[in-house]
Motif scaffolding. Structure first.
Motif, PDB file in Angstrom:
ATOM      1  N   ILE A  44       0.833  -1.203   0.000  1.00 34.25           N
ATOM      2  CA  ILE A  44       0.000   0.000   0.000  1.00 34.25           C
ATOM      3  C   ILE A  44       0.869   1.254   0.000  1.00 34.25           C
ATOM      4  CG2 ILE A  44      -1.720   1.283   1.286  1.00 34.25           C
ATOM      5  CD1 ILE A  44      -2.795  -1.196  -0.101  1.00 34.25           C
ATOM      6  N   THR A  45       1.970   1.220   0.750  1.00 31.00           N
ATOM      7  CA  THR A  45       2.870   2.374   0.745  1.00 31.00           C
ATOM      8  C   THR A  45       3.474   2.588  -0.637  1.00 31.00           C
ATOM      9  OG1 THR A  45       3.401   1.945   3.071  1.00 31.00           O
ATOM     10  CG2 THR A  45       4.891   3.385   1.848  1.00 31.00           C
ATOM     11  N   ALA A  46       3.830   1.497  -1.311  1.00 30.25           N
ATOM     12  CA  ALA A  46       4.381   1.618  -2.659  1.00 30.25           C
ATOM     13  C   ALA A  46       3.345   2.161  -3.633  1.00 30.25           C
ATOM     14  CB  ALA A  46       4.897   0.261  -3.127  1.00 30.25           C
ATOM     15  N   LEU A  47       2.107   1.704  -3.531  1.00 30.05           N
ATOM     16  CA  LEU A  47       1.057   2.223  -4.414  1.00 30.05           C
ATOM     17  C   LEU A  47       0.805   3.709  -4.163  1.00 30.05           C
ATOM     18  CD1 LEU A  47      -1.511  -0.724  -4.316  1.00 30.05           C
ATOM     19  CD2 LEU A  47      -0.032  -0.075  -6.216  1.00 30.05           C
ATOM     20  N   ALA A  48       0.809   4.111  -2.891  1.00 28.41           N
ATOM     21  CA  ALA A  48       0.647   5.536  -2.595  1.00 28.41           C
ATOM     22  C   ALA A  48       1.820   6.347  -3.146  1.00 28.41           C
ATOM     23  CB  ALA A  48       0.526   5.735  -1.083  1.00 28.41           C
ATOM     24  N   LEU A  49       3.027   5.797  -3.063  1.00 20.97           N
ATOM     25  CA  LEU A  49       4.189   6.471  -3.645  1.00 20.97           C
ATOM     26  C   LEU A  49       4.046   6.605  -5.152  1.00 20.97           C
ATOM     27  CD1 LEU A  49       7.074   7.615  -3.417  1.00 20.97           C
ATOM     28  CD2 LEU A  49       7.917   5.261  -3.582  1.00 20.97           C
ATOM     29  N   ALA A  50       3.538   5.568  -5.802  1.00 18.21           N
ATOM     30  CA  ALA A  50       3.334   5.623  -7.249  1.00 18.21           C
ATOM     31  C   ALA A  50       2.332   6.709  -7.625  1.00 18.21           C
ATOM     32  CB  ALA A  50       2.860   4.263  -7.759  1.00 18.21           C
ATOM     33  N   VAL A  51       1.304   6.891  -6.796  1.00 16.62           N
ATOM     34  CA  VAL A  51       0.339   7.964  -7.057  1.00 16.62           C
ATOM     35  C   VAL A  51       0.992   9.329  -6.903  1.00 16.62           C
ATOM     36  CG1 VAL A  51      -1.811   9.011  -6.255  1.00 16.62           C
ATOM     37  CG2 VAL A  51      -1.618   6.531  -6.376  1.00 16.62           C
ATOM     38  N   VAL A  52       1.865   9.467  -5.915  1.00 16.83           N
ATOM     39  CA  VAL A  52       2.501  10.755  -5.658  1.00 16.83           C
ATOM     40  C   VAL A  52       3.411  11.167  -6.807  1.00 16.83           C
ATOM     41  CG1 VAL A  52       4.152  11.938  -4.148  1.00 16.83           C
ATOM     42  CG2 VAL A  52       2.309  10.579  -3.165  1.00 16.83           C
ATOM     43  N   ILE A  53       4.150  10.215  -7.373  1.00 16.24           N
ATOM     44  CA  ILE A  53       5.145  10.579  -8.379  1.00 16.24           C
ATOM     45  C   ILE A  53       4.544  10.742  -9.772  1.00 16.24           C
ATOM     46  CG2 ILE A  53       6.965   9.428  -7.095  1.00 16.24           C
ATOM     47  CD1 ILE A  53       6.844   7.127  -9.047  1.00 16.24           C
ATOM     48  N   THR A  54       3.301  10.309  -9.969  1.00 19.24           N
ATOM     49  CA  THR A  54       2.732  10.410 -11.301  1.00 19.24           C
ATOM     50  C   THR A  54       2.291  11.830 -11.608  1.00 19.24           C
ATOM     51  OG1 THR A  54       1.100   9.437 -12.813  1.00 19.24           O
ATOM     52  CG2 THR A  54       0.390   9.885 -10.578  1.00 19.24           C
ATOM     53  N   ARG A  55       2.295  12.182 -12.876  1.00 18.97           N
ATOM     54  CA  ARG A  55       1.844  13.493 -13.335  1.00 18.97           C
ATOM     55  C   ARG A  55       0.854  13.367 -14.486  1.00 18.97           C
ATOM     56  NH1 ARG A  55       3.874  14.378  -9.265  1.00 18.97           N
ATOM     57  NH2 ARG A  55       5.357  15.995  -8.653  1.00 18.97           N
ATOM     58  N   THR A  56       0.222  12.209 -14.609  1.00 21.46           N
ATOM     59  CA  THR A  56      -0.707  11.953 -15.709  1.00 21.46           C
ATOM     60  C   THR A  56      -2.081  11.624 -15.139  1.00 21.46           C
ATOM     61  OG1 THR A  56       1.122  11.054 -17.023  1.00 21.46           O
ATOM     62  CG2 THR A  56      -1.116  10.597 -17.791  1.00 21.46           C
ATOM     63  N   LEU A  57      -3.108  12.279 -15.651  1.00 22.93           N
ATOM     64  CA  LEU A  57      -4.455  12.083 -15.140  1.00 22.93           C
ATOM     65  C   LEU A  57      -4.939  10.660 -15.357  1.00 22.93           C
ATOM     66  CD1 LEU A  57      -7.030  13.245 -13.895  1.00 22.93           C
ATOM     67  CD2 LEU A  57      -7.710  13.975 -16.190  1.00 22.93           C
ATOM     68  N   VAL A  58      -4.621  10.075 -16.509  1.00 25.38           N
ATOM     69  CA  VAL A  58      -5.071   8.716 -16.799  1.00 25.38           C
ATOM     70  C   VAL A  58      -4.495   7.728 -15.791  1.00 25.38           C
ATOM     71  CG1 VAL A  58      -5.055   6.874 -18.521  1.00 25.38           C
ATOM     72  CG2 VAL A  58      -5.358   9.254 -19.240  1.00 25.38           C
ATOM     73  N   VAL A  59      -3.235   7.905 -15.422  1.00 26.83           N
ATOM     74  CA  VAL A  59      -2.605   7.012 -14.453  1.00 26.83           C
ATOM     75  C   VAL A  59      -3.268   7.152 -13.085  1.00 26.83           C
ATOM     76  CG1 VAL A  59      -0.438   6.415 -13.316  1.00 26.83           C
ATOM     77  CG2 VAL A  59      -0.439   7.082 -15.727  1.00 26.83           C
ATOM     78  N   VAL A  60      -3.564   8.392 -12.684  1.00 27.80           N
ATOM     79  CA  VAL A  60      -4.240   8.604 -11.397  1.00 27.80           C
ATOM     80  C   VAL A  60      -5.612   7.943 -11.394  1.00 27.80           C
ATOM     81  CG1 VAL A  60      -5.143  10.346  -9.823  1.00 27.80           C
ATOM     82  CG2 VAL A  60      -2.963  10.719 -10.954  1.00 27.80           C
TER      83      VAL A  60
END
Length: 270
Positions: A44-60
């Motif tokens: 879960i921490t890794a998934l939250a980190l992945a959300v933080v580093i993304t800059r694309t709306l589709v990925v979010v």
């Protein structure tokens, strides 16, 4: 206490108690409840980190769908999850709201001499959405894993003892401090007749804040002395649940690792 300040204190107390009183969901037979706490914490921490580093709306949005899927598989009511995760993104949106007029872009409307741009609105919405998905993921960890198991997982993962101490003490004694605030508000209400104006409300708020600070410091000293008398110098040793890492645990870890790598590649790829 009467007025907006008193109602706000009571609402805040009830909301924080509800946020930290979700242990019943952790006893359900769901996907995340069956996972090893160490795996849940890392994934879960890794998934939250992945959300933080993304800059694309589709990925979010993809991470939002993944969060909803994990919640459904873990028997977490979506309404409760949204309610828990809605406060932080709303506050974050208010913090970055000036970007709606500071960022250059095509003008959408003009208010009091300020120009609201499409790029600014998109930035505020995207920022709030990203924060909301990250908070929802962390909320899934809190509601599906008992807090003692989370602390034990941090100890097993060699998280610094000082950090574990801070998290454990904050969680366990936050109820105590806000119960003290609730008692102060109740005592003030029992001695107040009628409804005062805004001036009386802010005056009561100043008095309440000072009294609450003194009582919180005194209660903290007593809690510290009690912990030291019971062997509080030792590192926290919560109850552990013996679980074995199975194929589903490895699959969840692999999904989290792929999500982090994919988010990094999408962001920093030319």
């Amino acid at each position: 206490m009467t007025g907006v300040v008193g109602r706000s204190a009571e609402t805040l107390t009830g909301a924080l108690r509800a946020v930290f009183a979700a242990e019943r969901i952790a006893d359900a037979d769901g996907f995340l409840q069956r996972r090893d706490p160490r795996v849940s914490l890392c994934a879960i921490t890794a998934l939250a980190l992945a959300v933080v580093i993304t800059r694309t709306l589709v990925v979010v949005l993809c991470f939002a769908v993944l969060t909803v899927a994990l919640a459904r598989l873990s028997a977490v009511p979506l309404r409760r999850l949204v309610a828990r995760a809605a406060v932080v993104p709303l506050v974050s949106a208010l913090v970055v709201l000036p970007q709606a007029v500071l960022m250059p872009g095509d003008a959408l409307l003009r208010i009091a001499g300020l120009t609201v741009t499409d790029a600014g609105i998109a930035y505020v919405v995207f920022f709030a959405l990203r924060v909301g998905v990250g908070v929802a993921l962390l909320s899934l960890l809190v509601v599906t894993t008992p807090f003692s198991a989370v602390v034990a997982a941090m100890r097993d993962l060699y998280v610094p003892v000082a950090l574990v101490w801070v998290i454990a003490v904050t969680y366990r004694y936050l109820f105590l401090f806000f119960d003290e605030l609730q008692r102060l508000v109740l005592a003030r209400n029992s001695r107040t007749t009628g409804r005062g104006g805004p001036r009386e409300g802010w005056r009561d708020a100043r008095r309440l804040a000072g009294t609450f600070l003194l009582r919180a410091l005194d209660r903290g000293e007593r809690v510290g002395r009690g912990m030291r008398a019971r062997g509080g110098a030792r590192p926290p040793s919560p109850y552990r649940r013996s679980r074995h890492v199975d194929a589903a645990d490895y699959a969840l870890l692999a999904l989290a690792a792929v999500a982090v790598v994919a988010s990094g590649v999408i962001r920093w790829s030319p």
